[in-house]
Scaffold this motif. Structure first.
Motif, PDB file in Angstrom:
ATOM      1  N   LEU A   1       1.151  -1.599   0.091  1.00 54.21           N
ATOM      2  CA  LEU A   1       0.360  -0.202   0.159  1.00 54.21           C
ATOM      3  C   LEU A   1       1.176   1.494   0.063  1.00 54.21           C
ATOM      4  CD1 LEU A   1      -2.636  -0.948   2.460  1.00 54.21           C
ATOM      5  CD2 LEU A   1      -3.228  -0.842  -0.088  1.00 54.21           C
ATOM      6  N   GLY A   2       1.985   1.112   0.697  1.00 51.19           N
ATOM      7  CA  GLY A   2       3.488   2.737   1.097  1.00 51.19           C
ATOM      8  C   GLY A   2       3.557   2.196  -0.873  1.00 51.19           C
ATOM      9  N   TRP A   3       4.098   1.148  -0.915  1.00 53.87           N
ATOM     10  CA  TRP A   3       5.182   1.673  -2.475  1.00 53.87           C
ATOM     11  C   TRP A   3       3.730   2.038  -3.402  1.00 53.87           C
ATOM     12  CZ3 TRP A   3       7.035  -3.262  -5.177  1.00 53.87           C
ATOM     13  CH2 TRP A   3       7.411  -2.882  -6.200  1.00 53.87           C
ATOM     14  N   ALA A   4       2.391   1.621  -3.317  1.00 57.71           N
ATOM     15  CA  ALA A   4       0.870   2.007  -4.296  1.00 57.71           C
ATOM     16  C   ALA A   4       1.203   3.616  -4.212  1.00 57.71           C
ATOM     17  CB  ALA A   4       0.115   0.767  -4.761  1.00 57.71           C
ATOM     18  N   LEU A   5       1.028   3.674  -3.268  1.00 56.72           N
ATOM     19  CA  LEU A   5       0.984   5.297  -3.234  1.00 56.72           C
ATOM     20  C   LEU A   5       1.511   6.243  -3.513  1.00 56.72           C
ATOM     21  CD1 LEU A   5      -1.288   4.354   0.591  1.00 56.72           C
ATOM     22  CD2 LEU A   5      -2.312   5.644  -1.522  1.00 56.72           C
ATOM     23  N   THR A   6       2.711   5.859  -3.290  1.00 59.30           N
ATOM     24  CA  THR A   6       3.931   7.144  -3.485  1.00 59.30           C
ATOM     25  C   THR A   6       3.870   7.016  -4.890  1.00 59.30           C
ATOM     26  OG1 THR A   6       5.623   5.673  -1.973  1.00 59.30           O
ATOM     27  CG2 THR A   6       4.674   7.224  -0.508  1.00 59.30           C
ATOM     28  N   GLY A   7       4.102   5.268  -4.253  1.00 54.93           N
ATOM     29  CA  GLY A   7       5.398   5.392  -6.030  1.00 54.93           C
ATOM     30  C   GLY A   7       6.407   4.583  -5.838  1.00 54.93           C
ATOM     31  N   ALA A   8       6.975   4.914  -5.012  1.00 52.63           N
ATOM     32  CA  ALA A   8       8.115   4.485  -5.055  1.00 52.63           C
ATOM     33  C   ALA A   8       8.993   3.389  -3.248  1.00 52.63           C
ATOM     34  CB  ALA A   8       9.144   5.508  -4.034  1.00 52.63           C
ATOM     35  N   CYS A   9       9.324   2.363  -3.608  1.00 51.25           N
ATOM     36  CA  CYS A   9       9.806   1.882  -2.476  1.00 51.25           C
ATOM     37  C   CYS A   9      11.624   2.082  -1.631  1.00 51.25           C
ATOM     38  CB  CYS A   9       9.548   0.031  -2.822  1.00 51.25           C
ATOM     39  SG  CYS A   9      10.976  -0.451  -3.936  1.00 51.25           S
ATOM     40  N   PRO A  10      12.079   1.787  -0.643  1.00 46.81           N
ATOM     41  CA  PRO A  10      13.278   2.024  -0.684  1.00 46.81           C
ATOM     42  C   PRO A  10      13.961   2.489  -1.333  1.00 46.81           C
ATOM     43  CG  PRO A  10      12.171   1.107   0.881  1.00 46.81           C
ATOM     44  CD  PRO A  10      11.811   0.247   0.351  1.00 46.81           C
ATOM     45  N   GLY A  11      14.817   2.058  -2.577  1.00 44.44           N
ATOM     46  CA  GLY A  11      15.746   1.837  -2.746  1.00 44.44           C
ATOM     47  C   GLY A  11      15.688   3.422  -3.318  1.00 44.44           C
ATOM     48  N   PRO A  12      14.988   3.605  -4.720  1.00 50.53           N
ATOM     49  CA  PRO A  12      14.042   4.533  -5.660  1.00 50.53           C
ATOM     50  C   PRO A  12      13.993   5.864  -5.204  1.00 50.53           C
ATOM     51  CG  PRO A  12      12.661   1.945  -6.414  1.00 50.53           C
ATOM     52  CD  PRO A  12      13.003   2.415  -4.665  1.00 50.53           C
TER      53      PRO A  12
ATOM     54  N   PHE B   1      15.832   7.056  -2.276  1.00 51.61           N
ATOM     55  CA  PHE B   1      17.277   7.757  -2.510  1.00 51.61           C
ATOM     56  C   PHE B   1      17.651   8.417  -3.609  1.00 51.61           C
ATOM     57  CE2 PHE B   1      16.719   5.363   1.498  1.00 51.61           C
ATOM     58  CZ  PHE B   1      16.129   6.504   2.761  1.00 51.61           C
ATOM     59  N   THR B   2      16.762   7.844  -4.805  1.00 55.59           N
ATOM     60  CA  THR B   2      17.421   7.961  -6.055  1.00 55.59           C
ATOM     61  C   THR B   2      16.492   8.723  -6.540  1.00 55.59           C
ATOM     62  OG1 THR B   2      17.985   5.392  -6.366  1.00 55.59           O
ATOM     63  CG2 THR B   2      17.586   7.034  -8.451  1.00 55.59           C
ATOM     64  N   LEU B   3      15.097   9.165  -6.200  1.00 53.67           N
ATOM     65  CA  LEU B   3      14.866  10.232  -6.779  1.00 53.67           C
ATOM     66  C   LEU B   3      15.054  11.514  -5.226  1.00 53.67           C
ATOM     67  CD1 LEU B   3      10.898   8.042  -6.464  1.00 53.67           C
ATOM     68  CD2 LEU B   3      12.159   9.352  -8.539  1.00 53.67           C
ATOM     69  N   LEU B   4      15.699  11.230  -4.385  1.00 50.90           N
ATOM     70  CA  LEU B   4      16.473  12.546  -4.019  1.00 50.90           C
ATOM     71  C   LEU B   4      17.325  12.716  -4.396  1.00 50.90           C
ATOM     72  CD1 LEU B   4      15.998  14.172  -0.983  1.00 50.90           C
ATOM     73  CD2 LEU B   4      17.179  12.374  -0.065  1.00 50.90           C
ATOM     74  N   GLY B   5      17.976  11.430  -5.336  1.00 47.97           N
ATOM     75  CA  GLY B   5      19.430  11.702  -5.607  1.00 47.97           C
ATOM     76  C   GLY B   5      19.035  12.359  -6.921  1.00 47.97           C
ATOM     77  N   GLN B   6      17.766  12.188  -7.302  1.00 49.20           N
ATOM     78  CA  GLN B   6      17.499  13.438  -8.652  1.00 49.20           C
ATOM     79  C   GLN B   6      17.135  14.886  -8.871  1.00 49.20           C
ATOM     80  OE1 GLN B   6      14.813  10.795 -11.106  1.00 49.20           O
ATOM     81  NE2 GLN B   6      16.635   9.082 -11.507  1.00 49.20           N
ATOM     82  N   GLY B   7      16.947  14.731  -7.632  1.00 49.02           N
ATOM     83  CA  GLY B   7      16.406  16.421  -7.129  1.00 49.02           C
ATOM     84  C   GLY B   7      14.731  16.269  -6.753  1.00 49.02           C
ATOM     85  N   ILE B   8      14.376  15.517  -6.873  1.00 42.70           N
ATOM     86  CA  ILE B   8      12.362  15.602  -6.564  1.00 42.70           C
ATOM     87  C   ILE B   8      13.060  15.698  -4.966  1.00 42.70           C
ATOM     88  CG2 ILE B   8      10.895  13.764  -6.772  1.00 42.70           C
ATOM     89  CD1 ILE B   8      11.557  12.968  -9.000  1.00 42.70           C
ATOM     90  N   LEU B   9      12.531  17.123  -4.503  1.00 36.82           N
ATOM     91  CA  LEU B   9      13.122  17.314  -2.984  1.00 36.82           C
ATOM     92  C   LEU B   9      11.350  16.364  -2.412  1.00 36.82           C
ATOM     93  CD1 LEU B   9      14.122  20.459  -3.223  1.00 36.82           C
ATOM     94  CD2 LEU B   9      15.648  18.393  -2.466  1.00 36.82           C
ATOM     95  N   MET B  10      10.257  16.312  -3.102  1.00 35.98           N
ATOM     96  CA  MET B  10       9.135  15.655  -2.093  1.00 35.98           C
ATOM     97  C   MET B  10       9.003  13.901  -1.388  1.00 35.98           C
ATOM     98  SD  MET B  10       6.681  18.126  -1.481  1.00 35.98           S
ATOM     99  CE  MET B  10       5.589  16.687  -0.990  1.00 35.98           C
ATOM    100  N   ILE B  11      10.043  13.896  -2.348  1.00 36.23           N
ATOM    101  CA  ILE B  11      10.188  12.188  -1.900  1.00 36.23           C
ATOM    102  C   ILE B  11      10.467  12.654  -0.911  1.00 36.23           C
ATOM    103  CG2 ILE B  11      12.604  11.936  -2.800  1.00 36.23           C
ATOM    104  CD1 ILE B  11       9.312   9.636  -2.938  1.00 36.23           C
ATOM    105  N   GLY B  12      11.273  13.253  -0.079  1.00 34.86           N
ATOM    106  CA  GLY B  12      11.476  13.803   0.987  1.00 34.86           C
ATOM    107  C   GLY B  12      10.785  13.767   2.501  1.00 34.86           C
ATOM    108  N   VAL B  13       9.472  13.711   1.864  1.00 32.47           N
ATOM    109  CA  VAL B  13       8.691  13.458   3.076  1.00 32.47           C
ATOM    110  C   VAL B  13       8.614  12.648   2.763  1.00 32.47           C
ATOM    111  CG1 VAL B  13       5.794  14.078   2.915  1.00 32.47           C
ATOM    112  CG2 VAL B  13       6.949  15.760   1.951  1.00 32.47           C
ATOM    113  N   VAL B  14       7.854  11.278   2.064  1.00 33.08           N
ATOM    114  CA  VAL B  14       8.111   9.657   1.367  1.00 33.08           C
ATOM    115  C   VAL B  14       9.284   9.424   2.812  1.00 33.08           C
ATOM    116  CG1 VAL B  14       8.112   7.593   0.331  1.00 33.08           C
ATOM    117  CG2 VAL B  14       6.526  10.227   0.001  1.00 33.08           C
ATOM    118  N   ILE B  15      10.566   9.730   2.615  1.00 27.70           N
ATOM    119  CA  ILE B  15      12.023   9.503   3.680  1.00 27.70           C
ATOM    120  C   ILE B  15      11.092   9.198   5.123  1.00 27.70           C
ATOM    121  CG2 ILE B  15      14.371   9.613   3.476  1.00 27.70           C
ATOM    122  CD1 ILE B  15      14.635   9.774   0.048  1.00 27.70           C
ATOM    123  N   ILE B  16      11.162  10.764   5.718  1.00 33.00           N
ATOM    124  CA  ILE B  16      10.827  10.868   6.438  1.00 33.00           C
ATOM    125  C   ILE B  16       9.796  10.264   6.888  1.00 33.00           C
ATOM    126  CG2 ILE B  16      10.161  12.439   8.240  1.00 33.00           C
ATOM    127  CD1 ILE B  16      11.410  14.811   6.528  1.00 33.00           C
TER     128      ILE B  16
END
Length: 137
Positions: free
Chosen positions: A91-102, A104-119
């Motif tokens: 459910l978390g994967w489907a809602l956010t569109g990201a599992c743990p590996g991606p 951090f990859t998205l954060l590294g690409q500069g997509i800062l909103m993924i920081g909310v998901v990481i937190i």
């Protein structure tokens, strides 16, 4: 020097995740809608590579980074535990569109909103750690 190795492996992982489109929300959505085999192929490849790695580690007697024996303990199989955990993870994967590996990859690409998901994922993990002794396992 060891941290530089980890950093380089992480960068390589991020490049592979990006080039394979495993960080694409659209690819993940296609997977959950059963519209494309793409993500299932990536996950299946990861399972096969992991199985080969574990086989080689056991066969060749590989050691851990600190030189101790590398051991895998058998898991206590409990259908409810893995079922509920898998549902929450999915459910978390489907809602956010990201599992743990991606994430951090998205954060590294500069997509800062993924920081909310990481937190949020970090707080959820911390909460589980606090409540673990009180939960049925």
């Amino acid at each position: 020097m060891r941290y530089l190795t980890y950093l380089l492996i992480g960068i390589l992982f991020g490049i592979v995740m990006t080039k394979s489109e495993a960080v694409s929300w659209f690819r993940i959505q296609e997977m959950f809608r059963f519209e494309s085999f793409h993500m299932y192929g990536i996950i299946g490849t990861a399972v096969v590579v992991g199985a080969i790695g574990i086989f080689l580690a056991k066969r060749l007697g590989w050691k851990t980074v600190d030189g101790t024996d590398w051991r895998l303990e058998p898991k206590a199989m409990s259908v409810p535990r893995y079922l509920y955990g898998g549902i929450i993870f999915g459910l978390g994967w489907a809602l956010t569109g990201a599992c743990p590996g991606p994430m951090f990859t998205l954060l590294g690409q500069g997509i800062l909103m993924i920081g909310v998901v990481i937190i949020s994922a970090t707080l959820g993990t911390y909460t589980y750690g606090v409540l673990r002794d009180r939960l049925p396992h």
